[in-house]
Design a protein around this motif. Structure first.
Motif, short mmCIF file in Angstrom:
data_model
loop_
_atom_site.label_atom_id
_atom_site.label_comp_id
_atom_site.label_asym_id
_atom_site.label_seq_id
_atom_site.Cartn_x
_atom_site.Cartn_y
_atom_site.Cartn_z
N THR A 241 47.07 51.43 50.45
CA THR A 241 45.87 50.83 51.16
C THR A 241 45.37 49.47 50.43
O THR A 241 45.67 49.22 49.50
N THR A 242 45.04 48.70 51.55
CA THR A 242 44.56 47.20 50.84
C THR A 242 43.28 46.87 51.57
O THR A 242 43.05 47.05 52.67
N MET A 243 42.37 46.75 50.57
CA MET A 243 40.98 46.22 50.75
C MET A 243 41.06 44.82 50.69
O MET A 243 41.35 44.09 49.83
N GLN A 244 40.68 44.23 52.02
CA GLN A 244 40.59 42.72 51.90
C GLN A 244 39.25 42.07 52.54
O GLN A 244 38.76 42.44 53.23
N THR A 245 38.86 40.93 51.80
CA THR A 245 37.68 39.96 52.26
C THR A 245 38.54 38.92 52.35
O THR A 245 38.95 38.15 51.65
N TYR A 264 39.74 31.65 52.47
CA TYR A 264 39.88 32.25 51.19
C TYR A 264 39.96 33.77 51.27
O TYR A 264 38.72 34.09 52.06
N TYR A 265 40.62 34.37 50.60
CA TYR A 265 40.94 35.95 50.71
C TYR A 265 41.09 36.47 49.33
O TYR A 265 41.36 35.81 48.33
N LEU A 266 40.62 37.81 49.31
CA LEU A 266 40.83 38.59 48.00
C LEU A 266 41.45 39.86 48.65
O LEU A 266 40.73 40.57 49.60
N LYS A 267 42.21 40.24 48.38
CA LYS A 267 43.27 41.50 48.42
C LYS A 267 43.26 42.39 47.40
O LYS A 267 43.65 42.14 46.38
N ASN A 268 42.89 43.91 47.37
CA ASN A 268 42.96 44.74 46.49
C ASN A 268 43.91 45.99 47.16
O ASN A 268 43.50 46.50 47.77
N THR A 269 44.88 46.06 46.57
CA THR A 269 45.95 47.12 46.91
C THR A 269 46.17 48.16 46.12
O THR A 269 46.26 47.84 44.80
N VAL A 294 47.18 46.35 42.79
CA VAL A 294 47.38 44.84 42.42
C VAL A 294 46.28 44.26 43.21
O VAL A 294 45.69 44.47 44.47
N ARG A 295 45.79 43.06 42.53
CA ARG A 295 45.22 42.06 43.15
C ARG A 295 45.63 40.61 43.53
O ARG A 295 46.23 40.17 42.79
N ASN A 296 45.45 40.46 45.03
CA ASN A 296 45.79 39.00 45.38
C ASN A 296 44.66 38.11 45.75
O ASN A 296 43.88 38.50 46.51
N THR A 297 44.38 36.90 45.31
CA THR A 297 43.55 36.08 45.77
C THR A 297 44.19 34.83 45.98
O THR A 297 45.11 34.28 45.38
N ASN A 326 48.75 31.71 46.35
CA ASN A 326 48.54 32.82 46.01
C ASN A 326 48.77 33.38 44.67
O ASN A 326 49.66 32.98 44.02
N LYS A 327 47.90 34.15 44.23
CA LYS A 327 48.05 34.66 42.68
C LYS A 327 47.90 36.33 42.82
O LYS A 327 46.72 36.49 43.27
N ASN A 328 48.89 36.94 42.15
CA ASN A 328 48.70 38.26 42.06
C ASN A 328 48.48 38.63 40.69
O ASN A 328 49.09 38.09 39.54
N GLU A 329 47.93 39.95 40.41
CA GLU A 329 47.57 40.47 39.13
C GLU A 329 47.56 41.97 39.25
O GLU A 329 47.06 42.47 40.26
N ILE A 330 48.16 42.46 38.39
CA ILE A 330 48.41 44.08 38.27
C ILE A 330 47.02 44.35 37.50
O ILE A 330 46.67 44.08 36.49
#
Length: 496
Positions: A241-245, A264-269, A294-297, A326-330
């Protein structure tokens, strides 16, 4: 059905068939090895690989939709939807060998199946259903809001996790429809919007949640066939699941000659799925499991300008530029992944390792100071900052991320009557890559010299004391992961 209420049903059926043919004649260099020089293998030269497959997909949905405008300013649209999908596919492959003539590239001309071979193939069968409810409200074409709720089910997940709920909500403001801007010749469109919601992914094969078996067709116990475990299932697999704003702006100025968007987006998978290593004693080397979050911004922006827009002469010329970052972070790792990473550090030569707080695509390597001109050996820094010629995985450091910092394209479109020209230039810059091409084709070991290599193997290698070279001396030891091969990348391409 009644004013504003519509019922619609659709059914789609698709079938795809494919075949593949690959004929390698007996005179091919693949059959010049000593194996085929033996008398018993002479009539094995020549190989024909034939593949065939078919996929069938049935999709259907029923939608009940209601739309109505009240008092000329209030518009309400609401609907419910039920959808289903059934997908089946199979593939078969046959390999024949023993062709006496290069011109007899016909499958029945082969003398037999490939030695110790048999027909192979695969099949897949998945089912999915979904139920959606949504509502959209608009006031005076200025303010709008939407809300949706969906329940999805798929056969590819574990028995207790086949269904999952998802939702989304959004708001927006058409600023250009306000009274103080309605007659503006400068600003013709400005829309502010924001949305948040959750989506799910099921992008993996049909049977990974199931333990599957294969029958032994060539061995029997009296009249019974045996079966062996073919795939190790995981009945706890669930939706990724991905929570996206997202917040965004759309605008058009100068009578529409200049338009653009910014998002501009923020995704938390969460419940991220990946392959996990297993000891061979389990009978399998890997299985699919939930490994972390994982978080993507990032942001995306585009700008389009009309340099020429002459409707009378039917002449148009526009230029568009797009950029994305895009930047992703575990943010979370399972204990199993942490243990797997620790083993990789201790025993292997890996560039990609997973750590919380770092990118998925981080590149880790041991710091290198280059090649010692006196010995031809590579000099490293150990974890205490001392010079050493001994490679040690514990001295690894982060040397970059393989994702580009920025990517996008620049395009131009020119049209005059029935003639048009479209040019597009793609680019990305920033980020690092491990240059495995130089490693595999130039800094090869002495045991790999019989393979196809680059001529720099002889011209750019250290050969004698005093040589200042990028590549180390010839020896039989493989090059370990070091910062010497971490390169910063810049890329562009053109398409018309």
């Amino acid at each position: 059905i009644i004013d504003g209420l519509t019922l619609r049903g659709t059914l789609g059926i698709s079938t795809q068939s494919n075949t593949s043919d690959l004929f390698i004649p007996p005179s091919h260099s693949a059959f010049l090895s000593d194996t085929y020089a033996k008398p018993e293998n002479v009539f094995r030269k020549g190989k024909y690989t034939y593949g065939t497959g078919e996929s069938n997909n049935i999709m259907g949905n029923i939608t009940l939709n209601y739309s109505k405008t009240f008092n000329e300013k209030h518009n309400l649209t609401a609907g419910i939807d039920f959808s289903m999908e059934n997908a089946k596919s199979h593939e078969y492959t046959f390999v024949a060998e023993g062709f006496v003539n290069d011109d007899l590239g016909f499958l029945p001309s082969g003398l037999q199946y490939q030695q110790e071979g048999k027909p192979s193939g695969s099949e897949s069968h998945t089912r999915a259903v979904g139920f959606t409810a949504n509502a959209v409200y608009t006031y005076d074409n200025r303010y709008f809001a939407d809300l949706s709720y969906r329940i999805d089910g798929s056969s590819v997940f574990g028995r207790d996790n086949q269904f999952a709920p998802f939702w989304s909500a959004g708001i927006g403001w058409n600023v250009h429809n306000e009274k103080f801007l309605k007659d503006s010749q400068f600003l013709i469109r400005m829309r502010l919007r924001a949305s948040t919601g959750e989506t799910g992914s099921r992008e993996f094969s049909a049977y990974q949640a199931l333990s599957t078996f294969s029958y032994y067709m060539d061995e029997r116990y009296i009249t019974w066939n045996g079966a062996g475990l073919m795939g190790l299932g995981n009945d706890k697999l669930k939706w990724q699941t991905t929570m996206q704003t997202n917040v965004g702006l759309e605008f058009g100025i100068f009578g529409g000659r200049l338009t653009g968007t910014v998002d501009y987006y923020l995704k938390n998978t969460s419940d991220l799925l990946s392959s996990m290593d297993l000891p061979r004693a389990n009978g399998f080397t890997s299985y699919i499991a939930t490994v972390g979050s994982v978080r993507n911004t990032g942001f995306e922006a585009s700008l389009t300008g009309y340099l020429i827009r002459n409707t009378q002469k039917e002449l148009f010329w526009s230029v568009t530029g797009k950029i994305a970052h895009n930047k992703n972070e575990i943010t979370k790792l399972s204990e199993a992944i942490k243990a797997q990473t620790a083993i990789a550090i201790a025993n292997n030569n890996y560039a990609s390792l997973l750590f919380e707080g770092h990118s998925l695509n981080s590149i880790y390597a041991v710091p290198s100071l280059g090649i010692d001109p006196s010995t031809g050996r590579e000099i490293f820094l150990d974890k205490d900052g001392n010079f050493t010629s001994t490679w040690n995985a514990n001295a690894r450091q982060l040397f970059g991320v393989s994702d580009p910092k920025y990517r996008g394209n620049i395009s131009t479109y020119i049209a005059w009557r029935n003639l048009s020209l479209n040019l597009s230039f793609a680019y990305h810059w920033g980020g690092q890559q491990y240059n495995s091409t130089l490693l595999n084709k130039v800094e090869v070991t002495t045991t790999a010299m019989e393979n196809n290599v680059d001529n720099r193997v002889y011209t750019d290698r250290w050969l004698q004391p005093g040589d200042v070279r990028f590549f180390k001396s010839f020896d039989s030891s493989a090059t370990r992961m070091s910062s010497r091969f971490v390169w910063t990348i810049t890329y562009s391409s053109c398409r018309a």
